[in-house]
Structures are given as C-alpha cells and as structure tokens.
Design an enzyme around this catalytic site. Structure first.
Site, PDB file in Angstrom:
ATOM      1  N   TYR A  63       0.871  -1.175   0.000  1.00  0.00           N
ATOM      2  CA  TYR A  63       0.000   0.000   0.000  1.00  0.00           C
ATOM      3  C   TYR A  63       0.911   1.228   0.000  1.00  0.00           C
ATOM      4  O   TYR A  63       1.535   1.556   0.997  1.00  0.00           O
ATOM      5  CB  TYR A  63      -0.907   0.028   1.228  1.00  0.00           C
ATOM      6  CG  TYR A  63      -1.936  -1.066   1.306  1.00  0.00           C
ATOM      7  CD1 TYR A  63      -2.273  -1.837   0.196  1.00  0.00           C
ATOM      8  CD2 TYR A  63      -2.586  -1.335   2.508  1.00  0.00           C
ATOM      9  CE1 TYR A  63      -3.229  -2.839   0.282  1.00  0.00           C
ATOM     10  CE2 TYR A  63      -3.551  -2.333   2.600  1.00  0.00           C
ATOM     11  CZ  TYR A  63      -3.860  -3.087   1.496  1.00  0.00           C
ATOM     12  OH  TYR A  63      -4.806  -4.074   1.592  1.00  0.00           O
ATOM     13  N   PHE A 213     -14.109  -4.993   0.602  1.00  0.00           N
ATOM     14  CA  PHE A 213     -15.088  -4.345  -0.294  1.00  0.00           C
ATOM     15  C   PHE A 213     -16.528  -4.605   0.168  1.00  0.00           C
ATOM     16  O   PHE A 213     -17.325  -5.222  -0.544  1.00  0.00           O
ATOM     17  CB  PHE A 213     -14.927  -4.809  -1.744  1.00  0.00           C
ATOM     18  CG  PHE A 213     -13.603  -4.451  -2.365  1.00  0.00           C
ATOM     19  CD1 PHE A 213     -12.961  -3.266  -2.039  1.00  0.00           C
ATOM     20  CD2 PHE A 213     -12.997  -5.297  -3.269  1.00  0.00           C
ATOM     21  CE1 PHE A 213     -11.737  -2.937  -2.608  1.00  0.00           C
ATOM     22  CE2 PHE A 213     -11.776  -4.980  -3.844  1.00  0.00           C
ATOM     23  CZ  PHE A 213     -11.149  -3.798  -3.511  1.00  0.00           C
ATOM     24  N   LEU A 215     -19.017  -2.827   0.114  1.00  0.00           N
ATOM     25  CA  LEU A 215     -19.996  -2.264  -0.820  1.00  0.00           C
ATOM     26  C   LEU A 215     -19.574  -2.477  -2.267  1.00  0.00           C
ATOM     27  O   LEU A 215     -20.090  -1.828  -3.173  1.00  0.00           O
ATOM     28  CB  LEU A 215     -20.184  -0.767  -0.557  1.00  0.00           C
ATOM     29  CG  LEU A 215     -20.854  -0.381   0.758  1.00  0.00           C
ATOM     30  CD1 LEU A 215     -20.967   1.129   0.866  1.00  0.00           C
ATOM     31  CD2 LEU A 215     -22.230  -1.017   0.879  1.00  0.00           C
ATOM     32  N   GLY A 216     -18.652  -3.400  -2.522  1.00  0.00           N
ATOM     33  CA  GLY A 216     -18.122  -3.588  -3.862  1.00  0.00           C
ATOM     34  C   GLY A 216     -18.928  -4.559  -4.698  1.00  0.00           C
ATOM     35  O   GLY A 216     -19.372  -5.596  -4.217  1.00  0.00           O
ATOM     36  N   PHE A 218     -21.931  -4.051  -6.338  1.00  0.00           N
ATOM     37  CA  PHE A 218     -23.381  -3.969  -6.230  1.00  0.00           C
ATOM     38  C   PHE A 218     -23.994  -3.506  -7.544  1.00  0.00           C
ATOM     39  O   PHE A 218     -23.495  -2.586  -8.190  1.00  0.00           O
ATOM     40  CB  PHE A 218     -23.777  -2.967  -5.138  1.00  0.00           C
ATOM     41  CG  PHE A 218     -23.694  -3.504  -3.734  1.00  0.00           C
ATOM     42  CD1 PHE A 218     -24.736  -3.343  -2.858  1.00  0.00           C
ATOM     43  CD2 PHE A 218     -22.562  -4.167  -3.283  1.00  0.00           C
ATOM     44  CE1 PHE A 218     -24.665  -3.821  -1.561  1.00  0.00           C
ATOM     45  CE2 PHE A 218     -22.472  -4.644  -1.996  1.00  0.00           C
ATOM     46  CZ  PHE A 218     -23.527  -4.476  -1.128  1.00  0.00           C
ATOM     47  N   PRO A 220     -27.306  -1.643  -9.479  1.00  0.00           N
ATOM     48  CA  PRO A 220     -28.182  -0.543  -9.049  1.00  0.00           C
ATOM     49  C   PRO A 220     -29.357  -1.023  -8.201  1.00  0.00           C
ATOM     50  O   PRO A 220     -29.733  -0.370  -7.226  1.00  0.00           O
ATOM     51  CB  PRO A 220     -28.641   0.070 -10.369  1.00  0.00           C
ATOM     52  CG  PRO A 220     -27.525  -0.216 -11.312  1.00  0.00           C
ATOM     53  CD  PRO A 220     -27.024  -1.572 -10.922  1.00  0.00           C
TER      54      PRO A 220
END
Length: 292
Positions: A63, A213, A215-216, A218, A220
C-alpha cells in the site's frame, strides 16, 4: 439505531480482537499509490482508531508502497499490547502503480523484512499470503511453494501466524495441510456471496473470515435495496452492509477503511446496529442472483 452491542470478539491468531477492525489501505494516495494529501490527517485517523478500542489493523507494505506501514509506525509505535497488525505479501507495485505478482521465495522473504522494518516490529502478528494467479479475483493454482516459503519464515520467528487472501476453497484446503491458517481474506458482501460455503466451513473450524469491499460489486437494484433498508433503520448503507456481515457469521472480522475520522465513527457504530429478521431476509433475497 438500537444501542445494543452485538459484535463481540473473535480469535485471530493468539489474540481475541473486536469484530470491527480497521483497514489502512485508504491512507495511501489515489489508487493506493503514493503518499496521502494530508499525512497529519492520516495519523489522526490511526490514533482515533486505537483510542476507540479497535485492536485489529489490516495493512500491507504494497500500500503506497511502504506508505501506510510507515504512517502506522509514526502514529502508533510503541504499539498497544493488545493491537494485532495484519499484513499481506505476494504482490508488488509497478512504477505506474500496477499490481504485480511477487510470489517467489526471495520476494516473499524481502516482503516480510520490508514489513518488519517499516512497521518497526521484530515479528509480524499475522501475514496473509495473497494469491496472485488473477490480480483481483481468486483463481485456481497451487499455493504450496509460496506458502511453504512463508511457513519457513514463521519457523524462523519472523511471523507468528499465517493467513490467506484472494483464495479459493481448494487453496484453503491445500494451505491447511501445509501450516495452520488463522484467517482468510476475500471479497465478500451482501451482494457478492460466492464464499458462503467457505465461510461456514471456516466458522466450524474456528478460523476468522475477513471480507473486503463491503460495498463492492453492487448492481443498481441491490444498491437501491440497501439504501431502502438503511432508511428504514435510520442508518447509512455502509452501516447496514457492515451490520449484515456481523450477523452473517460469528467468525466474520471486518476491516472497513477510511481516511476520515467522522466516517471511522460511523463505521464503528455499525456494531450497535440491530437488523430485524425481515430486513435481513430482504437483503438475503437481493443477494441470491450473485451467489449462483
């Protein structure tokens, strides 16, 4: 939001950690490459993490590269006795920021020493071997050679515990024949549930599962449903996604990342969010197509 603490703790290596930890990836620059715009703000976030009782930080020397580990050292060393720092090896960064495999014994050994130096540690609590047969998704291939090299570094006392990242169930099974595996870190969330069976198997074995992730991936429709549930319980979509993961399985350890103190507090508050059974069922139904 109902103020009932439900997250508890789970074993990670030789220590018990809170189930909401912190992922340091976002402390580097755009694309997880180069320094942050405001290093002092990054240091403030890290100190707030520990001040709020978080005792599990996920990082990697790729990173930046090297950036987040040096920030962690500057912000937190000497480290609290109960803090577990988990790092990853198996990749390196190109001059253009590309993610490249670094899987040879020489590269893995160098990565462990780089992590030790930049974090200012004599031994690493947990090192995840990241499989790089496909840069961003699990793909089959034997991990015996690199994992054997990492296990040798463990025998030398440089690594206390070993985990796996970006792996298939077959690779987890192969890895457990080589050495003790204390955690698996893969892409998983309410919409991306390919690891459902693996999670249940790991829970039975007492092995932590660390999803990234939250929220990765998704669609709509899935995002809309998540937002509707969030509105119904008076929370943010991210908090709902994290609360769903906590309830999904007791071996789930979360590492939401942020470069904002305000967002850090929002993420940690997900530990207090209780999702009613009907809303859990709504979220489960949305995820069915993604699990096929």
């Amino acid at each position: 939001m109902t103020a009932v603490h439900r997250s508890g703790t789970f074993q990670l290596g030789h220590r018990s950690v809170r189930r909401i930890g912190y992922g340091a990836m976002q402390l580097a620059g755009p694309g997880v490459f180069g320094p942050p715009k405001d290093p002092e703000a990054a240091i403030a976030v890290l100190r707030e993490v520990v001040a709020n009782g978080v005792n599990h930080i996920d990082t990697s020397d790729f990173y930046g590269p090297h950036i987040t580990n040096r920030l962690i050292r500057e912000a937190l060393a000497p480290y609290p006795d109960d803090l577990v720092i988990v790092t990853k090896i198996g990749a390196r960064r190109g001059e253009d920021g590309a993610w490249l495999p670094a899987f040879s014994p020489k590269e893995l050994t160098q990565a462990v020493h780089d992590n030790l130096r930049n974090l200012g540690l004599d031994a690493l609590d947990v090192v995840n071997l990241r499989a790089m047969f496909d840069t961003h998704h699990p793909a089959e291939g034997s991990i015996e050679a690199p994992l054997t090299a990492l296990a040798e570094l463990q025998r030398q006392g440089l690594v206390r515990h070993i985990g796996l990242s970006n792996v298939t169930a077959a690779q987890v099974a192969e890895g457990r024949k080589i050495c003790e595996i204390v955690c698996v870190q893969n892409h998983y969330n309410v919409a991306h549930r390919a690891d459902d069976g693996l999670i249940d198997m790991l829970a039975e074995a007492g092995i932590a599962y660390v999803p990234f992730f939250p929220l990765g991936g998704f669609s709509p429709l899935q995002s809309s449903t998540l937002s509707d549930v969030a509105q119904a319980v008076g929370a943010t979509p991210m908090q709902v996604a994290l609360a769903w993961l906590l309830r999904r399985s007791p071996n789930m350890l979360l590492i939401p990342g942020t470069s904002s103190v305000a967002h850090l507090h929002e993420n940690l508050a997900a530990a207090e969010l209780v999702l009613p059974d009907d809303l859990m069922a709504t979220l489960d139904r949305v995820a069915v197509p993604a699990a096929q």
